[in-house]
Every structure is written in C-alpha cells, then in structure tokens.
Design an enzyme around this catalytic site. Sequence first.
Site, PDB file in Angstrom:
ATOM      1  N   GLU A  58       0.736  -1.180   0.119  1.00  0.00           N
ATOM      2  CA  GLU A  58      -0.197   0.067  -0.008  1.00  0.00           C
ATOM      3  C   GLU A  58       0.779   1.426  -0.089  1.00  0.00           C
ATOM      4  O   GLU A  58       0.508   2.279  -0.639  1.00  0.00           O
ATOM      5  CB  GLU A  58      -0.894   0.251   1.198  1.00  0.00           C
ATOM      6  N   CYS A  81      -2.717  -3.860   7.109  1.00  0.00           N
ATOM      7  CA  CYS A  81      -2.229  -3.823   8.590  1.00  0.00           C
ATOM      8  C   CYS A  81      -2.607  -2.699   9.483  1.00  0.00           C
ATOM      9  O   CYS A  81      -2.790  -1.417   8.921  1.00  0.00           O
ATOM     10  CB  CYS A  81      -0.932  -4.300   8.603  1.00  0.00           C
ATOM     11  N   ALA A 170      16.214 -50.893  -7.566  1.00  0.00           N
ATOM     12  CA  ALA A 170      16.195 -51.706  -6.294  1.00  0.00           C
ATOM     13  C   ALA A 170      17.571 -51.439  -5.714  1.00  0.00           C
ATOM     14  O   ALA A 170      17.812 -51.608  -4.245  1.00  0.00           O
ATOM     15  CB  ALA A 170      16.045 -52.948  -6.818  1.00  0.00           C
ATOM     16  N   THR A 202      17.933 -39.798   3.727  1.00  0.00           N
ATOM     17  CA  THR A 202      18.273 -39.287   2.453  1.00  0.00           C
ATOM     18  C   THR A 202      19.535 -38.388   2.469  1.00  0.00           C
ATOM     19  O   THR A 202      20.553 -38.590   1.642  1.00  0.00           O
ATOM     20  CB  THR A 202      17.270 -38.136   2.192  1.00  0.00           C
TER      21      THR A 202
END
Length: 363
Positions: A58, A81, A170, A202
Amino acid sequence: MPAQFNAFDRLAMARALELAEQGLASTHPNPRVGCVIARDERIVGEGWHERAGAAHAEVMALAAAGAAAAGASVYVTLEPCSYFGRTPPCADALIEARVARVVFAIEDPNPRVGGAGALRLRQAGIAVQSGLLTREAEELNAGYLSRMRRRRPWVRIKLAMSLDGRTALANGRSRWITGEAARIDVQQWRARSSAVLTGIGTILADDPRLDVRLDGAQRQPLRVALDSHLRTPPAARILAPPGEALLFTSIDDAARRSVLERHGAKVERLAAPRPELGAVLARLAELEINEVLVEAGPTLAGAFVQAGYADELLLYVAPMLLGPQARPLLQLVELTELAQARRFTLSDMCTIGADVRLRLRPA
C-alpha cells in the site's frame, strides 16, 4: 462474484495479484501482497511488498500515486495492517492519503490484524469492501494463511516417479529419473519455500544440498533435517553455505551436537523417541516458516501423507518404466479395502520438458 464488484474492480484486483506474485520468493516470512490505486477506472499507482522490512504494498502504491490517491479506490490482496511492526500501519497511511474506498481480497488472519485494519478504515469514513478474488489470493498465500490459521506451515511434498510408480532402482540408483527442465522447476519451488525438509536417510544416501541454485536467488530457504540420533556427518553438504541448516533430534548428546554446531548446524531436541511430525511443524511455525517443501525418501514422505500433513503433492512423472523390483513412491500402511485409500484431486497438470508435473491435493 458479488454484485457490488464491477468489471474494473475485478481487473484491478487481478492486477494487484500479479504484482503480489513478484514477491513469491522474497517476502518470507511476510505474506505476498500487491496493491493498485485507481481513479475513475484509471490506474494511478501500483506497488508490491518486496521483502520483510521493506515498505508494504500500500505504501509503495501511495508513493507512486502521489496526490492522485485522494478520493481514489485502493485494491489490495490482503487486509491492510493496523499495527506497528517493522513498518508503520498501512491503514494509517491510507487514511492520511484520504482515499475514498478500499477493497481487499481476504481478511488478514494474523491476530494482530484480524479485522482491525478494516475497522480503522471504516471509522475514518472510508468505504471498505472485501471478498474479491478470494480464492486466488488465498492460493498465493497458502503458507502464511496456514501458519496463522492452523499454527503450522503449508506442507508440499515433492516426488518424482516412473510411469509404474517407482522412484529408484532396487540398488538405490535414481539419478536422474526426471530431466533437466524438471530439476530446474524444482529449484523454483525451493526458492518460494520458507524451508526444505528431509530425513537422515536421504542425507546418508544422497548427501543433498537442498539449496536454491538459480541465478539471482534472493534468499535461501532454511534446510531442515529430521535426525533422531544425530547421524548427520559433519561434512554433509546440507550444512554448507549458502543458507542455514536446522537438525531436529531426539537425543541429548552434547559431544555430537557440539561437532555439528561447529560445522554450521543449529540443533534442536524434541522430547520424543523420534521427532514427531506435528511437533516439528508446530516448531517451524514458531520460527515463522510459511511453506515447507519436503524432499525425502518414501518412508518420511509416506509418514507425512499417513499423518494427514500433506497439503499438496508436487509429483513429477518421467516417461520410463523401472519394473516391479524398483523402489516404491511412498511407504504406507497396507490397506484391506479400496475405500481406505487416500484420494487426491488434481489441481494442475503441465508438461515440463519430457516429464509431466502434477499438483495434487487431498480430496
């Protein structure tokens, strides 16, 4: 569309949403907000929030409009806000500029706002309307809204699979299932995320960096690892710059913790045999994390789905077959009835190079 909004109103708010999207990768932890100011159906000012600490949308639009803001209509994607944070309240700036009308897409669920901005504007004699292009505005700020409304981030799980639903051979080899274009696309999703999350499996198997490697990247997401027994190697690439790394653990091992902290990690202990996903997400919300991109193996990714924390699946499908011995997409509990299956709706589908990207959300 409610009758109080005309064609120009919709056009102006759509433009405000376009402006807000420019902050997709930079506004964390703030919401992405755009603003348009118009007089007599002519745009006289535009602005968008670029980053935390910078002027709000704004204020940027008011500066562009100058004196033309007096008596004008303001279109903003989120309720202005009403409190002093890093910057003064936008509601006060709009009042001072003597605008005549403010239209916003959605009410700000931040408890420090929550209707107070709209109330302040109305008390100043400004006409206030809301509910224009609400769905589009909520989509743009799904993470921020989730953190404010549910006290947890929006969880997006990135997955890649073959046509037969497999992720790796696999023997574990999976580099690369998808093509380069898809991998660049993933970088864009990392860039917009507040955090990228993985598991210790991971890290030990692939040693990922999980950072954003795009030219001109404005910020790095927090890299988060669930590591119950602090097995992350001190030389793991997830700990290296750029960006910060946070490890969630379940053990109180001062020696291991000290070594990892010397190599750049932040370590937090959660009181459970293993970091419980709900507690992890709650803590990330406390750290102002809006969007989490999960890039993990089938066990952790499956746990997020199984626990109901998967808000969105970002699924890349490669045009290849890996066979029944290859590794599955997710580890889930065995079902005995088809009615028990978790179902998803397709929200978006597009071709990325030779691959297809699906965006799926729980039905």
